[in-house]
Design a protein around this motif. Structure first.
Motif, PDB file in Angstrom:
ATOM      1  N   GLU B 143     -25.826  13.722 -25.616  1.00 28.83           N
ATOM      2  CA  GLU B 143     -26.996  14.551 -25.375  1.00 28.83           C
ATOM      3  C   GLU B 143     -28.292  13.746 -25.403  1.00 28.83           C
ATOM      4  O   GLU B 143     -29.210  13.981 -24.624  1.00 28.83           O
ATOM      5  CB  GLU B 143     -27.030  15.641 -26.438  1.00 28.83           C
ATOM      6  N   LYS B 337     -24.647  23.508 -23.730  1.00 29.28           N
ATOM      7  CA  LYS B 337     -24.847  24.221 -24.995  1.00 29.28           C
ATOM      8  C   LYS B 337     -24.893  25.737 -24.854  1.00 29.28           C
ATOM      9  O   LYS B 337     -24.604  26.464 -25.810  1.00 29.28           O
ATOM     10  CB  LYS B 337     -26.142  23.728 -25.660  1.00 29.28           C
ATOM     11  N   ASN B 338     -25.327  26.211 -23.713  1.00 24.15           N
ATOM     12  CA  ASN B 338     -25.422  27.656 -23.526  1.00 24.15           C
ATOM     13  C   ASN B 338     -25.303  27.959 -22.028  1.00 24.15           C
ATOM     14  O   ASN B 338     -26.299  28.192 -21.338  1.00 24.15           O
ATOM     15  CB  ASN B 338     -26.763  28.167 -24.097  1.00 24.15           C
ATOM     16  N   VAL B 397     -32.867  25.872 -26.822  1.00 23.03           N
ATOM     17  CA  VAL B 397     -31.521  25.370 -26.512  1.00 23.03           C
ATOM     18  C   VAL B 397     -31.549  23.845 -26.353  1.00 23.03           C
ATOM     19  O   VAL B 397     -30.665  23.146 -26.837  1.00 23.03           O
ATOM     20  CB  VAL B 397     -30.975  26.049 -25.234  1.00 23.03           C
TER      21      VAL B 397
END
Lengths: 414, 400
Positions: B143, B337-338, B397
């Motif tokens: 990330e 992540k989402n 996020v």
């Protein structure tokens, strides 16, 4: 019958996990039971969101209103259902005095709070949130053409209507009532935010001061004409009248509406400046009741039945064009409405006149035999018409209440 | 805006094989030698063309070696499928001193483009396709790496927009100073688009945005009003009276003064984003995307930004484009992540872009704000709300 006094929304959040809110025996408020404190306005009052009927109809009328009508965006049926589910979930939390989502202060610092926060330290304040579906919802967009109840008519034009397009109609409506104006506002604000992308406000109305009592325990309030309003209203205790005149029974109209009701709203501007220059005798003649006690001009006290045949000073005591005569069930084949209106003042107009009046709300089993014939008589003959102007209008099917775990509208979409 | 029309260029004959060790380091992507397993592609930038030796490559590492055969320094850009987001760039390629751009590419459509003279619109923009291969089909890295890549990409985008803003502003002001109001009016909205796409960046430099983009209503008593909107009012003067008094047109001298000031402030913006220490974090980018939509909601959708020219929808379009570029940059982080939030934002971007396209484009112009009906404005406002609500969760996020 009420929640523990002094519990704020923030406090309730902490207790929620322990199952204190909503389900306990202490909260088993039947909406046909008169609150013990006689006004229903204890700050900690909680009306359960779930049940056979939606709350906010026969619930003892709260002091404040925030009403909003919505247009549904260009979305699918599934997205509309998801909106109704999200609304029901949020409404269940807010009516229990709890913030929505992760709350106003307990979420991630880098994200906007789920709850907007202005009701954080306020009590539940008797909040009810009532959802309705307008005629325009029942079209091809959502495959609901065949589901529109016959009773959900397009209201006819009434003589004297001065409707403003922007204040008429709507696919959906939400009536939020509370004894605290900020709690009612918080509900509409939050539900509107949840709806972004799925529905947006078409028009909305704030109301202060209920103009009807819906339980016997409540004192009859006054409208902005200064008269008691709603003396002869359907009261929650009159279970037979409520059954006959308010709720849609099994086998009546569309099956999905069983246990529901029909809401008619009318924004009625009062030309109060003119009214205020009218002699007391004339004011009472127009209404058909005394201004002080609210007794019919045929005699007696507030709750004495009007005697429309009685003579006085050589003519009928209650004038042929008096509001009380024209709107009385006896003059309308027994048709009754459960009225739940509110006074409003939206600032002033360009001429410096107060933009004030009555936001009329009525619930009924079938507008075709209740609101429409009554309003037609009034629109043609009511002497009060000189002092009022209907500027907004709405009609909505109010579906039955949601079961725990369900959502309002499930009988239509489920 | 970079043209999407692909030009059929000559196939470059020279390749960079064997010269890698001699190349200077790319400004953006460090590299030392030829990367093992990389696809090598040669780029030749001239004064008017940008010839790329291959128009396709398998996914994975791709090395572009950029040779400059013009007489001024050039830049090479690899753009994403939207033609806006900068996936990779190499700047300051001097004549005779090739430089290398090494990028890891996912399958998809891209554009290549050169910028001789390092200012203005690109030349020789052409399609470039990356096909699926077993070698690193996905963007690699954790990330943190993704966030760094997103930041580098966005800084490139900002620099690119400002580098186009500078000459476009001068062209606009030249017409204005010369009294050619018709030309100036025709260049006004399209020039401002370069600024509006990256407005939150300009705002981050404190005093710059108020000097460049302040609206008359926001000028404090006693302050001098400068910038785009001062000139806007002079180009679209109020018909009869302003504040009860007739509008006094600016003199030639005043035009020159306000023009010089705007040019100087725009140059300051260029210097600021090209400063050696200039950089952005991933959350600044996502907040920039959110901020751009707030700009639309607060100023453009109400018609307050361009009250004289009524070109609000052009600003709206530019804000929206800038927001999308910023969002696309951090999107891979969000997807990981989402995913459902990313899907929601994707859908709302698409539908708002489509909705706005019904009113025009930056190249052909948009319907003036004062010709929109109330319900058209309401519908656009609904679209902005629909996008802004999920977008407001972006930063949480990205950093969460």
């Amino acid at each position: 019958m009420t929640a523990k006094s002094g519990l704020s929304r923030r406090g309730l959040l902490g207790l929620a996990g322990a199952g204190v809110v909503g389900a306990g025996a202490g909260f088993a408020i039947d909406r046909f039971v008169v609150p013990a404190d006689a006004t229903g306005s204890a700050p900690s009052t909680i009306y359960p969101f779930h049940g056979e009927h939606q709350a906010g109809v026969t619930t003892a009328a709260q002091d404040r209103l925030h009403f909003a009508a919505y247009d549904v965006s260009d979305i699918s049926r599934a997205e509309l259902v998801s909106l109704l589910k999200d609304w029901s979930a949020a409404a269940a939390r807010m009516t229990a005095g709890r913030p929505v989502g992760d709350g106003a202060i307990d979420g991630q610092k880098d994200a906007p709070p789920d709850d907007t926060g202005e009701a954080l330290d306020l009590p539940p304040a008797g909040l009810t949130i009532t959802f309705g579906f307008g005629p325009s919802l029942f079209d091809h967009r959502f495959g609901l053409e065949d589901k529109r109840p016959a009773a959900l008519i397009d209201l006819p034009h009434f003589p004297g209507d001065a409707l403003i397009d922007e204040l008429v109609g709507g696919d959906l409506c939400i009536q939020a009532c509370s004894d605290d104006p900020q709690v009612a506002f918080h509900a509409i604000r939050t539900l509107s935010r949840i709806a972004f992308g799925r529905a947006s406000i078409r028009w909305s109305q704030l109301g202060f001061g209920r103009t009807s009592s819906t339980t016997r325990a409540q004192v009859t309030p006054r409208n902005l004409f200064g008269f008691k309003d709603g003396t002869a209203n359907v009261k929650a205790e009159d279970t037979a009248r409520v059954t006959d005149h308010v709720w849609v029974p099994r086998g009546d109209s569309a099956a999905w509406m069983t246990g529901g009701s029909y809401l008619v709203s009318r924004k009625i501007r009062m030309t109060i400046e003119t009214w205020d220059r009218t002699a007391l005798r004339e004011q009472e003649r127009v209404i058909g009741r005394s201004k002080g006690e609210g007794a019919p001009l045929s005699g007696g006290s507030e709750f004495t039945e009007p005697d429309f045949a009685k003579l006085g000073h050589g003519a009928v005591a209650i004038d042929a064009g008096a509001h009380v005569r024209l709107s009385h069930p006896k003059q309308n084949d027994g048709a009754l409405l459960l009225r739940r209106g509110y006074n409003f003042v939206d600032g002033n107009d360009d001429l410096g006149r107060l933009n004030a009046g009555l936001f009329f709300i009525a619930f009924q089993r079938d507008p075709r035999t209740q609101f429409v014939p009554i309003q037609l008589r009034l629109a043609k003959n009511d002497q009060m018409n000189e002092y009022i102007r209907h500027v907004g209008s709405g009609i909505f099917a109010v579906p039955p209440g949601a079961a725990v775990g369900g959502y309002v509208g499930q009988t239509l979409f489920g | 805006m970079i043209s999407r029309s692909a030009r059929s260029g000559r196939v470059a004959l020279s390749t960079a094989t064997g010269t890698a060790a001699l190349l200077a380091l790319s400004a953006c992507v460090p590299n030392t030698a030829t990367t093992a397993g990389a696809t090598s592609i040669a780029v030749e930038s001239t004064a008017t063309t940008c010839v790329v030796s291959k128009s396709t490559a398998p996914s994975g590492t791709v090395e572009f070696t950029v040779t400059n055969s013009a007489d001024k320094a050039t830049e090479f850009y690899l753009l994403a499928a939207d033609g806006k987001r900068i996936v990779g760039e190499v700047e300051n390629v001097a004549p005779g001193a090739p430089r290398k751009l090494t990028v890891k590419l996912e399958p998809g459509k891209y554009f290549t483009s050169c910028k001789p003279g390092m200012n203005g619109a690109g030349v020789g923009t052409a399609r470039f396709t990356v096909t699926s291969s077993s070698a690193g089909a996905q963007r690699t890295g954790d990330e943190k790496t993704r966030a760094q890549a997103a930041a580098a990409e966005y800084v490139s985008y900002v620099r690119d927009q400002v580098s186009r803003l500078v000459p476009a502003t001068t062209a606009f002001l030249d017409a204005y100073r010369a009294g050619d109001d018709a030309t100036a009016r025709s260049l006004y909205a399209s020039t401002r688009a370069y600024y509006e796409r990256i407005e939150p960046v300009a705002e981050s430099f404190g005093d710059l945005d108020p000097e460049i983009d302040l609206r008359e209503a926001d000028v404090a008593e006693g302050d001098t009003w400068t910038g785009w909107h001062r000139i806007e009012k002079d180009l679209w003067p109020p018909a009869a009276a302003n504040d009860g008094r007739p509008y006094a047109a600016l003199t030639t001298g005043e035009r020159a003064t306000f023009s010089a000031k705007l040019e100087k402030d725009t140059a300051r913006l260029w210097s600021a984003v090209n400063a050696s220490g200039y950089g952005l974090t991933a959350d600044a980018i996502s907040n920039g995307a959110i901020g751009l939509l707030d700009e639309v909601a607060n100023g453009k959708i109400t018609g307050e930004e361009e009250i004289w020219s009524h070109t609000d929808l052009s600003d709206f379009q530019a804000n929206l484009e800038g927001a999308r570029v910023a969002y696309e940059g951090v999107r891979t982080i969000v997807v990981a992540k989402n995913a459902s939030l990313a899907t929601r934002i994707d859908g709302q971007f698409d539908s708002l872009e489509k909705q706005l396209a019904a009113y025009g484009s930056l190249s052909t112009g948009f319907t003036p704000y004062d010709e929109l009906t109330k319900s058209q404005v309401k519908s656009l406002a609904d679209g902005v709300n629909a996008l802004s609500e999920p977008l407001s969760r972006l930063t949480s996020v990205v950093v969460g």
